[in-house]
Design an enzyme around this catalytic site. Sequence first.
Site, PDB file in Angstrom:
ATOM      1  N   HIS A  94       0.854  -1.191   0.000  1.00 44.24           N
ATOM      2  CA  HIS A  94       0.000   0.000   0.000  1.00 44.24           C
ATOM      3  C   HIS A  94       0.882   1.231   0.000  1.00 44.24           C
ATOM      4  O   HIS A  94       1.903   1.284   0.686  1.00 44.24           O
ATOM      5  CB  HIS A  94      -0.901   0.021   1.236  1.00 44.24           C
ATOM      6  CG  HIS A  94      -1.659   1.307   1.409  1.00 44.24           C
ATOM      7  ND1 HIS A  94      -2.672   1.683   0.548  1.00 44.24           N
ATOM      8  CD2 HIS A  94      -1.545   2.308   2.313  1.00 44.24           C
ATOM      9  CE1 HIS A  94      -3.143   2.861   0.935  1.00 44.24           C
ATOM     10  NE2 HIS A  94      -2.471   3.262   2.001  1.00 44.24           N
TER      11      HIS A  94
ATOM     12  N   HIS B 161      -9.797  10.222   5.428  1.00 43.09           N
ATOM     13  CA  HIS B 161      -9.328  11.349   6.232  1.00 43.09           C
ATOM     14  C   HIS B 161     -10.447  12.347   6.508  1.00 43.09           C
ATOM     15  O   HIS B 161     -10.238  13.347   7.190  1.00 43.09           O
ATOM     16  CB  HIS B 161      -8.161  12.042   5.532  1.00 43.09           C
ATOM     17  CG  HIS B 161      -6.991  11.127   5.319  1.00 43.09           C
ATOM     18  ND1 HIS B 161      -6.829  10.418   4.159  1.00 43.09           N
ATOM     19  CD2 HIS B 161      -5.976  10.769   6.136  1.00 43.09           C
ATOM     20  CE1 HIS B 161      -5.737   9.672   4.259  1.00 43.09           C
ATOM     21  NE2 HIS B 161      -5.202   9.867   5.444  1.00 43.09           N
TER      22      HIS B 161
END
Length: 740
Positions: free
Chosen positions: A627, A680
């Site tokens: 990732h 986020h």
Amino acid sequence: MKNKITVLGFPRIGEKRELKTALENYWKGIISLNELHSVATELRVRHWKLQHDSGIDQVAINDFSLYDNMLDLMVTIGAEPERFSDIVDPTQRYFTMARGDETHTALEMTKWFNTNYHYLVPELHNTFSFGKINSDKIINEYNEAKANGYEGRIQLIGPITFLALSKCSEEVRAQLFDSLLNQYAALLEILQNLGTDIILHEPSLVCDPTPNDLSLVKIAYDKLGRFGKIWVATYFEHSTEATAVLVNTPIYGLVIDFVHGDKNQKSLELLSKSDKHVAIGIINGRNVWRNDLHHSLAILTEIASFIPKERLSLSTSCSLLHVPYSLKHENALKEEVKGLLSFAEEKLTELSTLSHAFFTGQPLAARLTNTTRTDEAVQKRLMNLTANDYKRSYPFALRQEAAHDLFDLPLLPTTTIGSFPQTSEIRQTRQEFKKGIITKEQYESAMKEAIKECVAFQESVDLDVLVHGEFERNDMVEYFGEQLNGFAFSSNGWVQSYGSRCVKPPLLYGDVSRPKAMTVEWSVFAQSLTKRPMKGMLTGPVTILNWSFVRDDQPRSTTALQIALAIRDEVEDLQRAGIKMIQVDEAAFKEGYPLRYKDRAAYEKWALESFLLSTAVAKRDTQIHTHMCYSEFTDIIKTIEAMDADVISIETSRSGNRLLKIFAAVGYQQEVGPGVYDIHSPRVPSVQEMEKQIHALLEVLPAKQLWINPDCGLKTRGWSETAASLKNMVQATKAVRATF
């Protein structure tokens, strides 16, 4: 000795993360805006006192922010994106730009050069027009310092860096350059009335400036250098090309990094012939190791042989935002490790001590003896590596065939990046175990219960590939560092990552090795709860390196390979235990890239070797995932291919399918999981929104090559929004599958 030392910024999160607590309480509605500002004021005054007490005559002004300095600058120069203009309240608009809400996606966020701090990216376009100047924040903070008895020196991101870091085309940058300069000129004209120095931060000037870039620098500072005592600060690398231009503008002085830019020595003769004042960045603002004052004094003496001391002052190399606040609370650290360290408060002392020795000629104290940091067994193992240790045994096509047979996943398999929400109960349980309040058995029982609930939830929403949730982990780097030799950990060494998010980087001071398995027991337990594939979750060697404070007594490449060997051992143990899908996260792979292109090939070589060394032990039927966060992949896509991971997940939710097109353009063969929603932001994206996102991805790559996942780990999110978002993600994926 007036104005002989300066600082380019100070940690703003607070000695005990007071700003973090206040921000999160304000967002939850627990405290008022006035109470939030009261905490901010208290922190600023405390930080100014520390600076003043260390001998700084002009304390840093405007380095403080409730979220991000770039976001503050957008407000100041009238560069807030129009898509937020429907929000009337300025505070609500400010935090919505940073965090998003139900109807607004947040501004894109990426790393500040090659540091671990994130900034919010300005959005510019060809019909963009700047709004009115808003200098209130800067003036209010200057007056606040004045009222408390402190003179201030204003810190401001410069126009060249603002444009360089904005999200727009080169044509738009060129089109908006003049109007941006007019905004800065109007702002500086207002600030000039305060009668203080202004430092314009231009770190982008260390990033291989082109002749056109340098011509813009000349135009900009011929215009802006006339508004009082204007300084230009460059850091993180050498800035010789920009220095050659800036000395021929009317600015007052330059702040130059002699810690990370040793080639700035080449500019000394040129600087000696100019009338410019020079603040020498000599105390490392982004690492935690104690300064070798004798070595630094030798550098200063060399500089003074070119430039008269009357035109010299000393500075931190960059803002101290990137280091923890103080060592005074670190009572648990071993003395031999603590003696190696210097945090922000100690760096102010170092700056003062070095300044006194340099300007008065008083001798420094004797050098300290360094702690032994080497392990003969680790050094020997590195020396015995061969080329075969860096290569997978089978090509991707054969590995993919084996994985498809073993896992039998549907098209567009759904998964998550790894972590699930860390509730207050989970964190409290972990703290109680660390403090000895509960037993190991009680702790493990609580963690296993959390894993059971997490696995059951993932099955209930019908995710295809599961994770155990990482509840036993405080941080994706710290967790591993705590179990590896060569690492130490502070008690309060917090550093701001973005907004209220803080990290406590490990102190990587010695040779690295793995005494025992670190994750196997948790992964095996989680796999026993389900018949679906369970990913084993590891942090990659380059990310562990880049998110740690790394020893400075040997090459970073050597340290990275030592970590890689430890992760390699963990991969081997996981697959032996039956975990056949292993994610080795390299979230920070791009962050370590040198800012100068000529240095990047060397970094790519050892960073790539480190990842390959950690994963090449995987068998044909062990699927390796990785990732990556916040990366523009255009310039490193070939390196990503060479990493030879079977599946890579990337953050794309704030940038549509733009990043994915890079993979398509090079004919990338491995599988990709582009994030379909932004973790986020607290907002829950709708099914329709994610369906649209998935269809956009399918315009770039075929379904057989795509995975569907959030764009990052879910650790910082709440359970309610996580559950709703993942349910919508799976539902959207099934709806798209039904169209095939």
